[in-house]
Scaffold this motif. Structure first.
Motif, mmCIF file in Angstrom:
data_model
loop_
_atom_site.group_PDB
_atom_site.id
_atom_site.type_symbol
_atom_site.label_atom_id
_atom_site.label_comp_id
_atom_site.label_asym_id
_atom_site.label_seq_id
_atom_site.Cartn_x
_atom_site.Cartn_y
_atom_site.Cartn_z
ATOM 1 N N GLU A 166 0.840 -1.199 0.000
ATOM 2 C CA GLU A 166 0.000 0.000 0.000
ATOM 3 C C GLU A 166 0.875 1.249 0.000
ATOM 4 N N GLU A 167 0.640 2.105 -0.967
ATOM 5 C CA GLU A 167 1.352 3.372 -1.044
ATOM 6 C C GLU A 167 0.363 4.531 -0.847
ATOM 7 N N SER A 168 0.880 5.701 -0.586
ATOM 8 C CA SER A 168 0.050 6.882 -0.331
ATOM 9 C C SER A 168 -0.996 6.583 0.743
ATOM 10 N N LEU A 169 -0.533 5.939 1.827
ATOM 11 C CA LEU A 169 -1.438 5.533 2.891
ATOM 12 C C LEU A 169 -1.655 6.668 3.891
ATOM 13 N N GLN A 273 -8.280 11.751 -3.725
ATOM 14 C CA GLN A 273 -8.730 10.538 -4.398
ATOM 15 C C GLN A 273 -7.634 9.489 -4.557
ATOM 16 N N GLY A 274 -6.391 9.944 -4.697
ATOM 17 C CA GLY A 274 -5.307 9.004 -4.950
ATOM 18 C C GLY A 274 -4.732 8.347 -3.709
ATOM 19 N N LYS A 275 -5.286 8.656 -2.546
ATOM 20 C CA LYS A 275 -4.731 8.131 -1.296
ATOM 21 C C LYS A 275 -5.541 6.951 -0.773
ATOM 22 N N THR A 276 -4.849 6.028 -0.119
ATOM 23 C CA THR A 276 -5.491 4.876 0.512
ATOM 24 C C THR A 276 -5.775 5.216 1.968
ATOM 25 N N LEU A 277 -7.025 4.984 2.383
ATOM 26 C CA LEU A 277 -7.423 5.327 3.748
ATOM 27 C C LEU A 277 -7.517 4.070 4.613
ATOM 28 N N LEU A 278 -6.826 4.122 5.756
ATOM 29 C CA LEU A 278 -6.949 3.082 6.787
ATOM 30 C C LEU A 278 -7.517 3.748 8.029
#
Length: 301
Positions: A166-169, A273-278
């Motif tokens: 996962e990138e851009s987390l 939009q390009g980010k991964t959300l945890l």
């Protein structure tokens, strides 16, 4: 037999058309879960035969009350939890965190019934309950003792991100004292992972002051709602967000903190939009037992 607080699962969900991952810290333990379990993990592993009493303070419906009661039960300690007062209706019909803490053997002590002086529970403890054998935990777990458990949480997140490439987390969680968010940021920033939080108790300036009291100078990203939000007050929009989360994800969230964080995220997500959300689920579900009836009485939901 003691248990270790670690390695909660990560699940994937969609909310309002946006995919996100969920760190299920609510599943760590039935009573000792979420951010309080992480912050108190060091005490779970503490070996000190001189300790007989765990001392805490706050609201009679605080999530910390239940977590401290569970911790004391596991360790064979007696919990004394000091509050300003316990409402008559709650004494008459215990509910939520208060009910379950009593079932676990906690003593919830109203300072207003101990003295005619208008002492804050913290001040009463300082004057009367710092005896040998007593271990005091600051309100909400805002203490350097939280670092150990939150460091482990950060390591689990890093391991998950590495294994899943996962990138851009970005990691999101709401803040009371902000302790969990602050220590997560401290350990994740070097790996390029942004931590997002929002102030649920007071505003941004208050939250920053809480960060500073823990001796840090580099802080997580603080998001704020565009509308005024008072802690503990009921907002129909909060309930609607909570219900939508439950319906769309199949996961129950906390009614006090999570809706405000998701309100802030709903403004943040379209521009990222390009980010991964945890999202870190911080537990607190027993508190819904008392929050839901309040919403039902006020809004008829």
């Amino acid at each position: 037999m003691l248990m270790k607080i670690s390695h909660s699962p990560v699940t994937q969900h969609t909310f309002e058309g946006r995919a996100f991952f969920l760190k299920r810290d609510d599943q760590l333990h039935p009573h000792f879960s979420g951010n309080k379990a992480r912050k108190l993990m060091a005490l779970l592993e503490l070996e000190d035969k001189n300790i007989t009493h765990l001392i805490g303070y706050g609201s009679p419906q605080a999530n910390s009350l239940l977590s401290l009661a569970a911790l004391a039960k596991m360790k064979g300690w007696q919990l004394e939890f000091y509050v300003d007062r316990v409402p008559w209706w709650l004494k008459d019909k215990p509910i939520g965190n208060y009910r379950m803490a009593l079932e676990l053997g906690a003593e919830v002590i109203a300072v207003s019934e101990l003295t005619d002086s208008e002492l804050h529970p913290h001040d009463y403890i300082q004057a009367h309950r710092l005896d040998e054998g007593c271990l005091l935990v600051p309100e909400g777990g805002r203490s350097p003792i939280a670092a150990q458990g939150v460091t482990m949480l950060a390591q689990e997140i890093l391991e998950w991100a590495h294994n899943n490439k996962e990138e851009s987390l970005c990691v999101a969680l709401p803040a009371g004292t902000g302790t969990t968010a602050l220590f997560l940021h401290k350990h994740l920033k070097a790996n390029g992972i942004e931590v997002l939080t929002c102030p649920c108790v007071g505003g941004k300036e208050y939250l920053i002051s809480q960060f500073e009291e823990l001796g840090e100078s580099c802080f997580p990203t603080v998001l704020e709602s565009s509308t005024k939000h008072h802690f503990g007050k009921l907002y129909l929009n909060d309930y609607q967000i909570w219900k939508a989360l439950l319906e769309q994800t199949g996961v129950e969230f906390d009614l006090l903190y999570d809706p405000l964080m998701w309100c802030c995220l709903n403004d943040w997500l379209p521009e990222n939009q390009g980010k991964t959300l945890l999202y870190v689920h911080q537990g607190g579900l027993v508190g819904n037992e008392s929050m839901l009836p309040r919403y039902q009485r006020k809004y008829g939901v």
